[in-house]
Enzyme design. Structure first.
Site, mmCIF file in Angstrom:
data_model
loop_
_atom_site.group_PDB
_atom_site.id
_atom_site.type_symbol
_atom_site.label_atom_id
_atom_site.label_comp_id
_atom_site.label_asym_id
_atom_site.label_seq_id
_atom_site.Cartn_x
_atom_site.Cartn_y
_atom_site.Cartn_z
ATOM 1 N N HIS A 126 0.844 -1.191 0.000
ATOM 2 C CA HIS A 126 0.000 0.000 0.000
ATOM 3 C C HIS A 126 0.877 1.237 0.000
ATOM 4 C CE1 HIS A 126 -3.557 2.438 0.781
ATOM 5 N NE2 HIS A 126 -2.782 3.162 1.559
ATOM 6 N N ASP A 147 -15.590 0.512 6.519
ATOM 7 C CA ASP A 147 -14.641 1.597 6.238
ATOM 8 C C ASP A 147 -15.235 2.589 5.244
ATOM 9 O OD1 ASP A 147 -12.069 2.991 6.061
ATOM 10 O OD2 ASP A 147 -12.088 2.209 4.027
ATOM 11 N N ARG A 193 -16.445 10.602 7.920
ATOM 12 C CA ARG A 193 -15.258 11.381 8.323
ATOM 13 C C ARG A 193 -15.050 12.553 7.382
ATOM 14 N NH1 ARG A 193 -10.906 7.220 7.748
ATOM 15 N NH2 ARG A 193 -9.478 8.922 8.210
ATOM 16 N N SER A 237 -8.351 2.664 8.772
ATOM 17 C CA SER A 237 -9.018 2.618 7.481
ATOM 18 C C SER A 237 -8.151 1.878 6.450
ATOM 19 C CB SER A 237 -9.294 4.062 7.031
ATOM 20 O OG SER A 237 -9.610 4.122 5.676
ATOM 21 N N LYS A 241 -8.616 -2.643 5.025
ATOM 22 C CA LYS A 241 -8.688 -3.187 3.665
ATOM 23 C C LYS A 241 -7.540 -4.166 3.404
ATOM 24 C CE LYS A 241 -9.270 1.133 2.865
ATOM 25 N NZ LYS A 241 -9.448 2.530 2.465
#
Ligand code: URA
Length: 432
Positions: free
Chosen positions: A81, A160, A167, A182, A186
């Site tokens: 990520h 999420d 948010r 968050s 995932k």
């Protein structure tokens, strides 16, 4: 009951896993209203979350929807990520490179919004490439060729998605534990045993200061390890655009150039890709350390194995594999113009947000989720911080659809370059 939990957090208390579950799963089921969850999110934002709360929140969100099971895959599984930035096309190179080296990756990516581009949008500039795969298709493809590169499944971590939208509407996005939960929800739901995180720092990133980026990196790593995944986070520089292209097809072109042994690649971008791949090979136990991992990555780029894996990936997802050999098959903009430096000296700044804004004005990105993007347009960044530059020398090459958008991008790029009379040291891409 929910107001008591909000009050506990408001007053600095620590919620138990069961209490967090009541709020989050209650919200997903439609039993807890927006306004209570919004108040709880603001309390979390102001009071912070303990490590135990952050891990519990992440695991609850990860378990709120489908969880990918990669246990049938023999090779070590890894997910990667990046917190995102301007010109970040790393996944396009890293995924086939790691798969060529024996790591299995079922990578799901997002679309671009605002100043950052999305991997899915970039991939869709390859004619025919299909980014929507079912979980079964992904698994079958990873078993067959070692990787897939697809869009984020809507059934992954639905909590999420709901919380993120709330948010966004309540000024509670910028909380490190909420961001970390968050992102990691995932990753946990994606099922990989190893997680590599590239946390970007600088003007072109989500985290603009080193201190916040370090906090985020540590929080992400603690969640991963707490959830039983081997996790490693690196901090990388995003003070200037990454590589030399910003824009969808242009970034695919740069990714292919990096994979092709016969073409030159941007040294900072290749450095980042090899460093991340080195870490990934070490994390997965395929090499004893990151240095030897990097040597393996360099070899896979040089001998064409990574390129071959990219070709297989494109073909497996319905894309035109000949783009690998013939870059002219990628979409091309009708107008190409250069922006030249007004003065001589050394490049002191290439402001990533100004370059991103120019790309957005050309049509490469979207300001609202529903906007269409133009795959062909974007900006080539021909100079990096530290490079010498002459007055009249091209610094940006603009790929535009219309004359009006070209003029707008040209004006925006006036704010992108700062030239110094004194030499400026180049900026390292790897920070920590
Ligand atoms: N990216 C995410 O996935 N979630 C956040 O909260 C911020 C960035």
């Amino acid at each position: 009951m929910i107001p008591l939990l909000i009050a506990k957090k408001r007053d600095g208390g620590e919620l138990s896993r069961a209490e967090i579950e009541q709020i989050v799963l209650g919200y997903v089921r439609g039993e807890v209203p927006d306004y209570q969850v919004a108040a709880w999110l603001m309390a979390c934002y102001l009071q912070g979350l303990s490590d135990a709360e952050t891990l519990a929140l992440t695991e609850i969100m990860a378990a709120s929807g489908e969880q990918v099971d990669l246990s049938a895959i023999d090779a070590p599984t890894l997910d990667k990520h990046s917190t995102g930035g301007v010109g970040d096309k790393t996944s396009l190179v890293l995924v086939p490179l790691l798969a060529a080296g024996g790591v299995a990756i079922a990578k799901m990516s997002g679309r671009g919004l605002g100043f950052t581009g999305g991997t899915v949008d970039k991939l869709e500039s390859i004619p025919g490439y299909r980014t929507e795969l079912t979980a079964q298709e992904m698994l079958a493809q990873v078993q067959r060729i070692g990787c897939c590169l697809a869009g984020q499944s809507a059934s992954l971590a639905p909590a999420d998605k709901l919380l993120y939208a709330l948010r966004d509407a309540t000024a509670t996005v910028e909380s490190i534990p909420l961001i970390a939960a968050s992102i990691m929800s995932k990753k946990l739901a994606g099922g990989a045993q190893h997680i590599l995180l590239d946390v970007k720092v600088g003007a072109g990133a989500f985290m603009t200061t080193r201190e916040r980026a370090e906090q985020l990196a540590r929080t992400l790593a603690r969640i991963g390890e707490g959830a039983g995944r081997r996790t490693h986070a690196v901090l990388t520089d995003m003070s200037q655009p990454l590589g030399y292209t910003v824009g969808n097809a242009l970034e695919v072109r740069e990714a292919i150039e990096t994979l092709r042994p016969d073409l030159p690649s941007h040294p900072r971008f290749e450095e980042l890709v090899c460093a991340l791949a080195g870490q990934a090979f070490a994390l997965c136990g395929l090499e004893p350390d990151a240095e030897r991992g990097r040597t393996r990555a360099e070899r896979l780029l040089r001998n064409g194995d990574a390129l071959e894996k990219f070709r297989q990936l494109v073909q497996a997802q319905g894309g035109e594999p000949r783009v690998v050999d013939d870059l002219s098959l990628l979409p091309r903009a009708p107008i190409v113009a250069e922006w030249v430096s007004p003065q001589s000296g050394y490049v002191a700044e290439v402001a990533p947000r100004a370059v991103a804004l120019a790309a957005l004005q050309l049509g490469a990105g979207r300001q609202k989720k529903e906007d269409a993007i133009d795959p062909a347009v974007g900006v080539e960044v021909l100079k990096s911080i530290g490079d010498p530059v002459q007055a009249g020398e091209p610094v940006f090459r603009i790929h535009a659809r219309t004359e009006a958008s070209l003029q707008q991008a040209m004006a925006t790029l006036q704010n992108a370059l700062r030239v110094s009379e004194a030499p400026v040291p180049p900026r390292a891409v790897l920070l920590d």
